[in-house]
Every structure is written in C-alpha cells, then in structure tokens.
Motif scaffolding. Sequence first.
Motif, PDB file in Angstrom:
ATOM      1  N   SER A  64      18.310  58.014  33.608  1.00  0.00           N
ATOM      2  CA  SER A  64      17.863  58.938  35.017  1.00  0.00           C
ATOM      3  C   SER A  64      18.186  59.570  34.635  1.00  0.00           C
ATOM      4  CB  SER A  64      18.138  57.859  36.804  1.00  0.00           C
ATOM      5  OG  SER A  64      17.452  56.723  36.765  1.00  0.00           O
ATOM      6  N   VAL A  65      19.915  59.843  35.131  1.00  0.00           N
ATOM      7  CA  VAL A  65      20.247  61.910  34.360  1.00  0.00           C
ATOM      8  C   VAL A  65      19.173  62.604  34.032  1.00  0.00           C
ATOM      9  CG1 VAL A  65      22.518  62.810  34.059  1.00  0.00           C
ATOM     10  CG2 VAL A  65      22.383  60.620  35.623  1.00  0.00           C
ATOM     11  N   LEU A  66      19.743  62.314  32.129  1.00  0.00           N
ATOM     12  CA  LEU A  66      18.770  62.235  31.514  1.00  0.00           C
ATOM     13  C   LEU A  66      17.118  62.404  31.650  1.00  0.00           C
ATOM     14  CD1 LEU A  66      18.747  63.446  28.724  1.00  0.00           C
ATOM     15  CD2 LEU A  66      17.863  60.951  27.526  1.00  0.00           C
ATOM     16  N   ARG A  67      16.324  61.747  32.574  1.00  0.00           N
ATOM     17  CA  ARG A  67      15.125  62.445  33.093  1.00  0.00           C
ATOM     18  C   ARG A  67      15.007  63.728  33.472  1.00  0.00           C
ATOM     19  NH1 ARG A  67      13.360  57.557  36.280  1.00  0.00           N
ATOM     20  NH2 ARG A  67      11.946  58.716  36.758  1.00  0.00           N
ATOM     21  N   LEU A  92      18.934  57.187  42.484  1.00  0.00           N
ATOM     22  CA  LEU A  92      18.846  57.972  41.496  1.00  0.00           C
ATOM     23  C   LEU A  92      17.124  57.829  40.882  1.00  0.00           C
ATOM     24  CD1 LEU A  92      20.088  60.579  40.354  1.00  0.00           C
ATOM     25  CD2 LEU A  92      20.931  59.127  38.308  1.00  0.00           C
ATOM     26  N   ASP A  93      17.016  56.725  40.811  1.00  0.00           N
ATOM     27  CA  ASP A  93      15.700  56.633  39.897  1.00  0.00           C
ATOM     28  C   ASP A  93      14.739  56.865  41.231  1.00  0.00           C
ATOM     29  OD1 ASP A  93      14.164  55.180  37.833  1.00  0.00           O
ATOM     30  OD2 ASP A  93      13.544  53.761  39.558  1.00  0.00           O
ATOM     31  N   PRO A  94      14.048  56.371  42.514  1.00  0.00           N
ATOM     32  CA  PRO A  94      13.236  56.965  42.970  1.00  0.00           C
ATOM     33  C   PRO A  94      13.163  58.115  43.137  1.00  0.00           C
ATOM     34  CG  PRO A  94      14.173  55.600  44.430  1.00  0.00           C
ATOM     35  CD  PRO A  94      14.917  54.999  42.676  1.00  0.00           C
ATOM     36  N   PHE A 114       8.454  56.601  30.014  1.00  0.00           N
ATOM     37  CA  PHE A 114       8.914  55.397  28.357  1.00  0.00           C
ATOM     38  C   PHE A 114      10.375  55.107  29.415  1.00  0.00           C
ATOM     39  CE2 PHE A 114      11.714  53.584  25.235  1.00  0.00           C
ATOM     40  CZ  PHE A 114      11.434  52.527  24.980  1.00  0.00           C
ATOM     41  N   SER A 115      11.513  55.967  29.332  1.00  0.00           N
ATOM     42  CA  SER A 115      12.398  55.586  29.371  1.00  0.00           C
ATOM     43  C   SER A 115      12.810  55.385  31.494  1.00  0.00           C
ATOM     44  CB  SER A 115      14.081  56.352  29.840  1.00  0.00           C
ATOM     45  OG  SER A 115      13.174  58.043  30.296  1.00  0.00           O
ATOM     46  N   ASP A 116      12.147  55.292  31.949  1.00  0.00           N
ATOM     47  CA  ASP A 116      12.214  55.124  33.076  1.00  0.00           C
ATOM     48  C   ASP A 116      11.211  53.583  33.425  1.00  0.00           C
ATOM     49  OD1 ASP A 116      11.473  55.329  36.595  1.00  0.00           O
ATOM     50  OD2 ASP A 116       9.848  55.270  36.270  1.00  0.00           O
ATOM     51  N   TRP A 117      10.866  53.046  32.643  1.00  0.00           N
ATOM     52  CA  TRP A 117      10.290  51.492  32.928  1.00  0.00           C
ATOM     53  C   TRP A 117      11.176  50.816  31.501  1.00  0.00           C
ATOM     54  CZ3 TRP A 117      10.068  48.696  28.276  1.00  0.00           C
ATOM     55  CH2 TRP A 117       9.828  47.853  28.058  1.00  0.00           C
ATOM     56  N   ALA A 118      12.115  51.518  31.199  1.00  0.00           N
ATOM     57  CA  ALA A 118      13.565  50.795  30.570  1.00  0.00           C
ATOM     58  C   ALA A 118      14.536  51.147  31.296  1.00  0.00           C
ATOM     59  CB  ALA A 118      13.670  51.809  29.317  1.00  0.00           C
TER      60      ALA A 118
END
Length: 213
Positions: free
Chosen positions: A27-30, A81-83, A58-62
Amino acid sequence: MGDEPGASGATGNRPGDRVLTIPNALSVLRLLLVPVFLYLLFDGAIGWAVAVLMFSGFSDWADGKIARLVADQSSRLGELLDPAVDRIYMVVTPVALAAAGVVPWWFVIVLIGRDLVLAATLPVLRSRGLTALPVTYIGKAATFALMSGLPLVLLGQFDALWSRVILACGWAFLIWGMVLYLWSAVLYLAQVGLVIQRLPRTAAANRGAPGHG
C-alpha cells in the motif's frame, strides 16, 4: 479496491496492530507511485504511466489476498491504509487523465460527485455509532472495472489500429464501471436510510445536537 468512504473491509477476525506487513508495504509503495505516475503521464511517457497503473492495480489485488490468506498479515493499519490509497487513485487518476485530455471532465465530475455524496453520509452514520457500512461486491466490481478501464483508455492514445481496439475495450470497462459505481451508491444510500430508521442516535450525538446538553 474500496467502495464506500471510510469502509474498512474488515472480516470476522479481529486485525492486529502490526505495521510491518507485506500488504502495508504494498500500500505504501502504491502511494509512492502516485507522483511517479503523474510525472510519467505529463512527460509523455504513456507506456510507463500505464505500467505504473497496472502494477498498482495488481498490487492492490495482491495485498488483499495476502491479508486474507496469510497468517499475521492482517492489520488495523492495513484496513485504513488500503482503502485510503484506493481513494487517492480513484481521484488522482481520472483527474490527471482529464487534464491530459484522455477522458472528458464530465466523467470525472460524476465520479467525484458520487464520492462526495457518500462522504456526506458519514456524520449520520457516526451519530448512530457506526464508522462505515460494509463494502459491497457491486462496489468492488465497479472499482475494478474503472481502474481496469482507465489504463486501457490511456494505452489507447497511440496512433495504431491495435490502440483503437484497446481504446474501445477501455471505454467498455469505464461505462460498465460507471453504471455499477452509481448503482452501488444507490444501494449505499438505501442502507443509510435503513440505519436512520432502525438505529437511534447515540448519547454523545444527542448531547452535541442543538437544544441538548
């Protein structure tokens, strides 16, 4: 990806207070890739900008899969963090593409207007002791369609036959995603109406209301 504002997507298991987890790192990388995407887009590096969006999707799904399936990877920080990162992408990406002339501004106004309407319901939910309503599968499907369509539309800006085919596919995703996005908002507002009817205001909310205290 997230659907309603502030929705955490929590499961039945109580998350831990961990910070250093793989989903949180993704999430931080995104989040760090947001300015990278903007730089690449306005610098004319469309291919690399598309690659950033695809990697982010893809990273969000992962990170969601890892948080659900791998032990000790779910955390309260991740649920927030994710949402939050999803919401940033859902605002920044269409605004940037509209500024670059890739999508029309009315498309962006509808997306952001929908989110503002739902955000306006948060004080009502909190007055009933809720922080948010559960994320719906329709909302998740809508976000997936929109975040799939945006990079395809961007990739369709090249002057080639294959690019036109991709552009048409991208707009098919965007139109379907927009319909689902608006429908999920209708369902969310209906849920808010049920909350207002069935749950009383909390004592704290009553104290803060005019004429109380």
